[in-house]
Motif scaffolding. Structure first.
Motif, PDB file in Angstrom:
ATOM      1  N   GLY A   1      10.796   4.295 -14.791  1.00 29.69           N
ATOM      2  CA  GLY A   1      12.243   4.370 -14.648  1.00 29.69           C
ATOM      3  C   GLY A   1      12.747   5.133 -13.443  1.00 29.69           C
ATOM      4  N   ALA A   2      11.890   5.327 -12.430  1.00 21.59           N
ATOM      5  CA  ALA A   2      12.355   6.042 -11.232  1.00 21.59           C
ATOM      6  C   ALA A   2      13.444   5.241 -10.522  1.00 21.59           C
ATOM      7  CB  ALA A   2      11.185   6.287 -10.292  1.00 21.59           C
ATOM      8  N   ASP A   3      14.514   5.938 -10.137  1.00 17.38           N
ATOM      9  CA  ASP A   3      15.558   5.301  -9.333  1.00 17.38           C
ATOM     10  C   ASP A   3      15.177   5.306  -7.865  1.00 17.38           C
ATOM     11  OD1 ASP A   3      17.672   5.003 -11.460  1.00 17.38           O
ATOM     12  OD2 ASP A   3      17.326   7.176 -11.552  1.00 17.38           O
ATOM     13  N   ILE A   4      14.421   6.343  -7.503  1.00 16.41           N
ATOM     14  CA  ILE A   4      14.016   6.534  -6.113  1.00 16.41           C
ATOM     15  C   ILE A   4      12.533   6.898  -6.106  1.00 16.41           C
ATOM     16  CG2 ILE A   4      14.318   8.024  -4.078  1.00 16.41           C
ATOM     17  CD1 ILE A   4      17.285   8.388  -5.256  1.00 16.41           C
ATOM     18  N   VAL A   5      11.771   6.274  -5.225  1.00 16.90           N
ATOM     19  CA  VAL A   5      10.353   6.610  -5.110  1.00 16.90           C
ATOM     20  C   VAL A   5      10.072   7.057  -3.679  1.00 16.90           C
ATOM     21  CG1 VAL A   5       7.981   5.843  -5.460  1.00 16.90           C
ATOM     22  CG2 VAL A   5       9.827   4.795  -6.787  1.00 16.90           C
ATOM     23  N   VAL A   6       9.518   8.271  -3.564  1.00 17.64           N
ATOM     24  CA  VAL A   6       9.217   8.830  -2.245  1.00 17.64           C
ATOM     25  C   VAL A   6       7.707   8.966  -2.120  1.00 17.64           C
ATOM     26  CG1 VAL A   6       9.624  10.744  -0.676  1.00 17.64           C
ATOM     27  CG2 VAL A   6      11.363  10.142  -2.354  1.00 17.64           C
ATOM     28  N   THR A   7       7.154   8.437  -1.044  1.00 20.67           N
ATOM     29  CA  THR A   7       5.714   8.517  -0.822  1.00 20.67           C
ATOM     30  C   THR A   7       5.422   9.196   0.508  1.00 20.67           C
ATOM     31  OG1 THR A   7       5.412   6.509   0.493  1.00 20.67           O
ATOM     32  CG2 THR A   7       5.594   6.215  -1.888  1.00 20.67           C
ATOM     33  N   GLY A   8       4.138   9.461   0.722  1.00 20.18           N
ATOM     34  CA  GLY A   8       3.652   9.815   2.048  1.00 20.18           C
ATOM     35  C   GLY A   8       3.073   8.542   2.646  1.00 20.18           C
ATOM     36  N   ARG A   9       1.827   8.623   3.130  1.00 19.16           N
ATOM     37  CA  ARG A   9       1.226   7.449   3.763  1.00 19.16           C
ATOM     38  C   ARG A   9       0.959   6.373   2.712  1.00 19.16           C
ATOM     39  NH1 ARG A   9       1.978   5.973   8.345  1.00 19.16           N
ATOM     40  NH2 ARG A   9       1.004   7.683   9.472  1.00 19.16           N
ATOM     41  N   ILE A  10       1.410   5.187   3.017  1.00 23.07           N
ATOM     42  CA  ILE A  10       1.219   4.021   2.144  1.00 23.07           C
ATOM     43  C   ILE A  10       1.250   2.807   3.067  1.00 23.07           C
ATOM     44  CG2 ILE A  10       3.735   3.975   1.683  1.00 23.07           C
ATOM     45  CD1 ILE A  10       3.115   2.810  -1.092  1.00 23.07           C
ATOM     46  N   GLY A  11       0.516   1.761   2.738  1.00 18.68           N
ATOM     47  CA  GLY A  11       0.605   0.553   3.549  1.00 18.68           C
ATOM     48  C   GLY A  11       2.058   0.117   3.597  1.00 18.68           C
ATOM     49  N   ASP A  12       2.607  -0.134   4.772  1.00 16.49           N
ATOM     50  CA  ASP A  12       4.038  -0.463   4.854  1.00 16.49           C
ATOM     51  C   ASP A  12       4.412  -1.641   3.944  1.00 16.49           C
ATOM     52  OD1 ASP A  12       4.124   1.579   6.693  1.00 16.49           O
ATOM     53  OD2 ASP A  12       4.357   0.299   8.450  1.00 16.49           O
ATOM     54  N   PRO A  13       3.662  -2.754   4.005  1.00  9.77           N
ATOM     55  CA  PRO A  13       4.044  -3.883   3.148  1.00  9.77           C
ATOM     56  C   PRO A  13       3.974  -3.548   1.652  1.00  9.77           C
ATOM     57  CG  PRO A  13       2.529  -4.600   4.863  1.00  9.77           C
ATOM     58  CD  PRO A  13       2.539  -3.097   4.881  1.00  9.77           C
TER      59      PRO A  13
END
Lengths: 446, 103
Positions: free
Chosen positions: A161-173
């Motif tokens: 149920g996250a409204d916003i997900v923040v990551t560090g390095r992740i494959g862009d696609p």
């Protein structure tokens, strides 16, 4: 048929702000994705975090969220971004602070961690990819090491149920693939759909580069209203087929030609586009113009993912000193060449130690680096550029100084001298067994 | 004729590797690109700057070729001393190549 609408709100860390606002307001989006992490960005962010443990995320994070958050909440669209850089948890807290300040309580913000593999790389000797050498060569100068994560942790966050997900390095696609996997319930082993979803993500990840940015060439390729370039959105079906388009009335254009250029952008073998979740295959892609600024994308597929993840390693490579000065009018080129000759001799006379040195004429041979240089008429103005690599900052400064002293010691009429000396944080890549990378998701509620 | 009359192009970068697409404006010109814009010719065009292999990939479904130039970015985007470390301008350079016309 149900379609998921995903917009691209940024194609790099410093990208324009308003196109994302336009997408949030008028794109009827389900998801808005901000791709803000270039190869080197995370290493610089890690350096910032070493100075201040609460920093290390994208410097424009607050500004971007302030610009789109109210619209996003009002329209129930969810945001996915890699603006977490070297500190996704800190970034999630920062987003929560912005939300509270705007009176938007109750938002659930997820932070995806685990891309930091600095510990796993210690005392390892892994062969580099895309350049020569091995990780041992740079071990002592390493600042950061981050694996490109796949979509799974983002899918998990969306399921919680996250409204916003923040990551560090992740494959862009993968940031675009994740909402498709979540919404359509795709299997993480449905290689065909994962390949098609990756294709959609690849077309969108550089934002304006598929809507007419990085494209215009007057007389050959015209693009209207680049100052108000609209960013792209995709309408995606459960089959993985999609339409690439943009908000009506925005600048730029979506055409077969803009989509073709972006399809091959930063691709090597189009049959083997390696991503964390799948090896995408673009060879069977079909593009069709189905309306104004509407391109249908069908075909494309995928193959089982590999056992390794790409890791990018930031390290202190060297120091670079640079100086520039301009010459104009009759004999400009001859005076500029004389200036370069003087600087070369001075660097030798004064014993400036460089491992690499470039003496260039901006406007003549600096950008092309010798490739395809023709005997064009003499330029009316030319700027010299002397740039060298050294092993310390002190030595780097001496290069720019030798250009600056041309003011009073060099050829006639040298103007606009400029100099700089900087530490070079460079990035190399390697591959790490996937089993060694453990990810986790934490939550922050505004 | 100049390649620019038949095709458009975009450069991308990964580490010290540059890729340059060459895309026919008109699908019927793709065979012409296939015949004349070979890996060997592209390698020669960039002989001054490419340190490694040049590979060509074919994308008939969109009328495009993709060239991969190893060791083309002066050590890589993040450490290159070049004024254009990404090699963004390489696409424009390639479009200067002369090829036989439609005949």
């Amino acid at each position: 048929m149900r379609r998921i609408r995903i917009g691209a709100g940024a194609g790099y860390s410093g990208d324009r702000i308003e196109p994302a606002v336009e997408l949030a307001e008028q794109g009827a989006l389900d998801y808005l994705v901000f791709e803000c992490l270039a190869e080197r960005t995370i290493a610089l962010a890690q350096q910032a975090r070493q100075r201040d443990p609460d920093s290390g995320y994208d410097p424009l994070l607050e500004e971007r969220f302030e610009a789109v958050l109210r619209q996003s909440v009002a329209r129930h669209l969810r945001i996915i971004t890699n603006m977490g850089a070297a500190n996704p948890a800190g970034a999630a807290r920062a987003v929560a602070r912005v939300a509270r300040r705007m009176g938007l309580a109750g938002l659930k913000i997820a932070a995806v961690s685990g891309d930091d593999v600095t510990a796993q790389l210690r005392d390892r000797d892994l062969k580099l990819i895309e350049s020569e050498g091995s990780t041992r060569d740079i071990a002592e100068r390493m600042i950061s090491a981050n694996a490109y994560l796949g979509a799974a942790s983002v899918v998990e966050a969306l399921q919680h149920g996250a409204d916003i997900v923040v990551t560090g390095r992740i494959g862009d696609p993968a940031m675009f693939l994740a909402p498709l996997v979540h919404e359509f319930g795709w299997s993480m082993e449905d290689w065909d759909r994962l390949g098609k979803g990756t294709l959609v993500g690849h077309l969108l990840e550089c934002a304006g580069q598929v809507t007419g940015g990085y494209f215009a060439d007057p007389g050959y390729k015209e693009v209207p209203d680049l100052a108000r370039l609209g960013f792209p959105l995709a309408e995606v079906e459960d089959t993985g087929s999609a339409v690439i388009t943009k908000v009506a009335g925005s600048g730029g254009r979506v055409g077969l030609d803009t989509c073709k250029e972006q399809l091959l952008y930063e691709v090597h073998d189009p049959a083997l586009y390696y991503q964390p979740d799948v090896v995408a295959d673009f060879t069977s892609v079909r593009l069709e113009l189905i309306g104004p600024d509407r391109v249908a994308v069908t075909g494309g597929t995928g193959w089982p993912r590999t056992d390794t993840l790409k890791v990018s390693i930031g390290y202190v490579d060297s120091y670079v000193g640079e100086g520039q000065i301009s010459y104009a009018g009759p004999g400009a080129l001859a005076r500029a060449k004389l200036a370069l000759q003087i600087v070369a001799e001075r660097l030798q006379l004064t014993g400036v130690r460089t491992s690499e040195l470039r003496l260039e004429l901006i406007g003549v041979d600096s950008v092309y680096r010798g490739a395809g240089v023709t005997n064009e008429p003499e330029p009316v103005e030319v700027r010299i550029r002397v740039v060298g690599r050294t092993d310390c900052m002190r030595e780097a400064r001496r290069i720019g100084n030798e250009v600056e002293t041309l003011y009073t010691n060099g050829p006639a009429g040298g103007g606009g001298a400029w100099k700089s000396a900087r530490e070079i944080v460079a990035v190399v890549s390697t591959l790490l067994p996937r089993a060694e990378v453990q990810t986790s998701v934490s939550y922050e509620v505004a | 004729m100049r390649l620019q009359e038949l095709a458009h192009s975009r450069t991308g970068d990964k580490g010290n590797v540059s890729n340059i697409s060459v895309i026919a404006y008109r699908m019927e010109d793709y065979p012409l690109l296939l015949r004349h814009v070979t890996a060997e010719r592209v390698g020669k065009h960039f002989a001054d700057i490419v340190r490694g292999q040049v590979e060509r990939y074919e994308m008939p479904s969109i009328g495009a070729l993709n060239f991969v130039l190893h060791g083309a970015l002066a050590g890589g985007v993040t450490r290159s001393l070049s004024l254009d470390p990404h090699g963004k301008s390489l696409s424009s350079s390639l479009l200067e190549m002369e090829i036989p016309g439609r005949g």
